[in-house]
Design a protein around this motif. Sequence first.
Motif, mmCIF file in Angstrom:
data_model
loop_
_atom_site.group_PDB
_atom_site.id
_atom_site.type_symbol
_atom_site.label_atom_id
_atom_site.label_comp_id
_atom_site.label_asym_id
_atom_site.label_seq_id
_atom_site.Cartn_x
_atom_site.Cartn_y
_atom_site.Cartn_z
ATOM 1 N N ALA A 197 0.836 -1.201 0.000
ATOM 2 C CA ALA A 197 0.000 0.000 0.000
ATOM 3 C C ALA A 197 0.871 1.252 0.000
ATOM 4 C CB ALA A 197 -0.931 -0.008 1.207
ATOM 5 N N LEU A 198 1.917 1.253 0.822
ATOM 6 C CA LEU A 198 2.812 2.401 0.909
ATOM 7 C C LEU A 198 3.554 2.625 -0.401
ATOM 8 C CD1 LEU A 198 4.196 4.621 2.526
ATOM 9 C CD2 LEU A 198 5.835 2.923 3.333
ATOM 10 N N LEU A 199 4.151 1.575 -0.956
ATOM 11 C CA LEU A 199 4.913 1.724 -2.197
ATOM 12 C C LEU A 199 4.004 2.087 -3.365
ATOM 13 C CD1 LEU A 199 7.491 -1.213 -1.924
ATOM 14 C CD2 LEU A 199 7.966 1.239 -1.838
ATOM 15 N N GLY A 200 2.803 1.506 -3.415
ATOM 16 C CA GLY A 200 1.884 1.825 -4.497
ATOM 17 C C GLY A 200 1.437 3.275 -4.451
ATOM 18 N N PHE B 122 3.249 14.080 -9.035
ATOM 19 C CA PHE B 122 4.128 15.244 -8.934
ATOM 20 C C PHE B 122 4.797 15.519 -10.269
ATOM 21 C CE2 PHE B 122 7.863 17.700 -7.850
ATOM 22 C CZ PHE B 122 7.417 18.543 -6.842
ATOM 23 N N LEU B 123 5.246 14.463 -10.933
ATOM 24 C CA LEU B 123 5.871 14.617 -12.243
ATOM 25 C C LEU B 123 4.872 15.179 -13.254
ATOM 26 C CD1 LEU B 123 8.552 14.060 -13.706
ATOM 27 C CD2 LEU B 123 7.676 11.802 -14.289
ATOM 28 N N THR B 124 3.633 14.712 -13.179
ATOM 29 C CA THR B 124 2.587 15.230 -14.067
ATOM 30 C C THR B 124 2.326 16.702 -13.791
ATOM 31 O OG1 THR B 124 1.521 13.059 -14.203
ATOM 32 C CG2 THR B 124 0.166 14.971 -14.747
ATOM 33 N N GLY B 125 2.291 17.075 -12.508
ATOM 34 C CA GLY B 125 2.071 18.463 -12.154
ATOM 35 C C GLY B 125 3.174 19.375 -12.660
ATOM 36 N N LEU B 126 4.406 18.895 -12.637
ATOM 37 C CA LEU B 126 5.510 19.688 -13.185
ATOM 38 C C LEU B 126 5.351 19.877 -14.688
ATOM 39 C CD1 LEU B 126 8.718 18.299 -11.406
ATOM 40 C CD2 LEU B 126 7.638 20.525 -11.065
ATOM 41 N N TRP B 127 4.963 18.816 -15.375
ATOM 42 C CA TRP B 127 4.873 18.869 -16.842
ATOM 43 C C TRP B 127 3.652 19.629 -17.336
ATOM 44 C CZ3 TRP B 127 1.133 16.303 -19.968
ATOM 45 C CH2 TRP B 127 1.381 16.383 -21.345
ATOM 46 N N ALA B 128 2.536 19.485 -16.649
ATOM 47 C CA ALA B 128 1.275 20.051 -17.128
ATOM 48 C C ALA B 128 1.250 21.564 -16.937
ATOM 49 C CB ALA B 128 0.098 19.410 -16.401
ATOM 50 N N GLU B 129 1.008 22.266 -18.019
ATOM 51 C CA GLU B 129 0.872 23.721 -17.968
ATOM 52 C C GLU B 129 -0.590 24.151 -18.008
ATOM 53 O OE1 GLU B 129 3.241 24.607 -21.387
ATOM 54 O OE2 GLU B 129 5.012 25.019 -20.162
ATOM 55 N N LYS B 130 -1.472 23.206 -18.347
ATOM 56 C CA LYS B 130 -2.902 23.476 -18.380
ATOM 57 C C LYS B 130 -3.626 22.254 -17.827
ATOM 58 C CE LYS B 130 -2.643 26.466 -22.469
ATOM 59 N NZ LYS B 130 -3.134 26.673 -23.854
ATOM 60 N N GLN C 193 0.142 -13.919 -7.798
ATOM 61 C CA GLN C 193 0.519 -14.372 -9.132
ATOM 62 C C GLN C 193 1.973 -14.055 -9.454
ATOM 63 O OE1 GLN C 193 -2.965 -13.572 -12.049
ATOM 64 N NE2 GLN C 193 -3.222 -12.045 -10.421
ATOM 65 N N ALA C 194 2.624 -13.271 -8.604
ATOM 66 C CA ALA C 194 4.037 -12.930 -8.787
ATOM 67 C C ALA C 194 4.728 -12.998 -7.430
ATOM 68 C CB ALA C 194 4.182 -11.538 -9.387
ATOM 69 N N PRO C 195 6.011 -13.370 -7.387
ATOM 70 C CA PRO C 195 6.731 -13.431 -6.115
ATOM 71 C C PRO C 195 6.736 -12.081 -5.401
ATOM 72 C CG PRO C 195 7.978 -14.510 -7.858
ATOM 73 C CD PRO C 195 6.845 -13.807 -8.534
ATOM 74 N N ALA C 196 6.539 -12.102 -4.098
ATOM 75 C CA ALA C 196 6.477 -10.855 -3.331
ATOM 76 C C ALA C 196 7.771 -10.059 -3.436
ATOM 77 C CB ALA C 196 6.168 -11.166 -1.869
ATOM 78 N N ALA C 197 8.911 -10.738 -3.425
ATOM 79 C CA ALA C 197 10.196 -10.045 -3.492
ATOM 80 C C ALA C 197 10.350 -9.303 -4.812
ATOM 81 C CB ALA C 197 11.338 -11.041 -3.305
ATOM 82 N N VAL C 198 9.891 -9.906 -5.899
ATOM 83 C CA VAL C 198 9.984 -9.264 -7.210
ATOM 84 C C VAL C 198 9.138 -7.998 -7.241
ATOM 85 C CG1 VAL C 198 9.445 -9.510 -9.666
ATOM 86 C CG2 VAL C 198 10.483 -11.409 -8.416
ATOM 87 N N GLY C 199 7.901 -8.105 -6.749
ATOM 88 C CA GLY C 199 7.018 -6.946 -6.734
ATOM 89 C C GLY C 199 7.570 -5.808 -5.901
ATOM 90 N N LEU C 200 8.067 -6.107 -4.714
ATOM 91 C CA LEU C 200 8.621 -5.072 -3.854
ATOM 92 C C LEU C 200 9.853 -4.421 -4.486
ATOM 93 C CD1 LEU C 200 8.286 -6.804 -0.368
ATOM 94 C CD2 LEU C 200 6.949 -4.875 -1.228
ATOM 95 N N ALA D 265 12.351 0.239 -6.793
ATOM 96 C CA ALA D 265 13.250 0.801 -7.800
ATOM 97 C C ALA D 265 12.577 1.926 -8.581
ATOM 98 C CB ALA D 265 13.708 -0.308 -8.754
ATOM 99 N N LEU D 266 11.324 1.745 -8.938
ATOM 100 C CA LEU D 266 10.602 2.781 -9.669
ATOM 101 C C LEU D 266 10.383 4.027 -8.814
ATOM 102 C CD1 LEU D 266 7.929 0.775 -11.697
ATOM 103 C CD2 LEU D 266 9.794 2.155 -12.615
ATOM 104 N N CYS D 267 10.061 3.826 -7.552
ATOM 105 C CA CYS D 267 9.872 4.967 -6.655
ATOM 106 C C CYS D 267 11.163 5.775 -6.523
ATOM 107 C CB CYS D 267 9.402 4.498 -5.284
ATOM 108 S SG CYS D 267 7.686 3.944 -5.242
ATOM 109 N N LEU D 268 12.277 5.087 -6.375
ATOM 110 C CA LEU D 268 13.566 5.776 -6.264
ATOM 111 C C LEU D 268 13.887 6.536 -7.542
ATOM 112 C CD1 LEU D 268 16.178 6.392 -4.777
ATOM 113 C CD2 LEU D 268 17.109 4.217 -5.621
ATOM 114 N N ALA D 269 13.675 5.895 -8.691
ATOM 115 C CA ALA D 269 13.970 6.546 -9.970
ATOM 116 C C ALA D 269 13.091 7.775 -10.180
ATOM 117 C CB ALA D 269 13.776 5.552 -11.116
ATOM 118 N N LEU D 270 11.798 7.665 -9.867
ATOM 119 C CA LEU D 270 10.897 8.799 -10.045
ATOM 120 C C LEU D 270 11.211 9.925 -9.061
ATOM 121 C CD1 LEU D 270 7.426 7.136 -10.729
ATOM 122 C CD2 LEU D 270 8.888 8.374 -12.334
#
Length: 267
Positions: free
Chosen positions: A157-160, A169-177, A234-241, A246-251
């Motif tokens: 829940a936290l990571l999602g 936040f990235l959308t807010g930076l990009w969006a001018e309208k 349907q997917a290993p928990a370690a893979v999902g986490l 990684a995506l949160c850090l990159a963003l």
Amino acid sequence: MDSAGFSPPRRFGRVNGRGVWTLYRRALLRFLKFALEGTLGQVISSGLFLTVFTLAMPERITTLAGVEPLVFLLPGIVAYQGFHAAFENAAFPLVYDKLEGMMGDIMMAPLKAWEVVFASVGAATLAGLTTGGVILLLGALVVPLPLASLPIVLAYALLGCLLFALLGFLTGLWAEKWDRYAMVETFLVLPLGILSGTFFTLEAVPELAAELMRFNPVFYAIDGLRAGFIGSAQAPAAVGLAVLAALCLALFLLCWRLLAVGYKVRP
């Protein structure tokens, strides 16, 4: 005071804690001001989803072995609504502040770029968790939802919510309208949520579609959070986490860098 009667300038350490808290509190109060209207709308839409998929099309629902349709659907709907709330509460205020000319005040404040991102995204993440929690509590009144692992539920829940807050936040930076904000919400956020396994399993779609879904990070967020309730994934928990972290850090790094250079927030 000095000899002239003026107070010396306030000195900040490596982290401007008071400034971060002030900006965080401002964003949180903005969410609370409209929390009733926003949460009520998402509660109603969640109820409509459950009604349509269980009453109108029960034969089309595929679940994991031994799981009732409502028990399968509720965690996914809760997750998606919470994620969407996190996106809205990060993107909407930023676009509003830019259009109303208030972003300059934030940029002139004694805050580092990463502190602004941290405070804004943190408040949006909490807004998403709160919205999802309210919907979960109300849904649990009519759906006997099990709880296999509370730490797994909280982690996903936290990571999602954090992932969608950063995307907002990235959308807010990009969006001018406002139309650009709406475009991202319609053509990115909505498809990512709907095509993530919220309402179906991988076995319910063609093989090619199932493989493509595995490249959707929201699939891991919803699958992992659902697994925390029903104990089956349907997917290993370690893979999902790992994917979500990684995506949160990159963003976060991307938002930090763009704000630091004044991307679409400075003339």
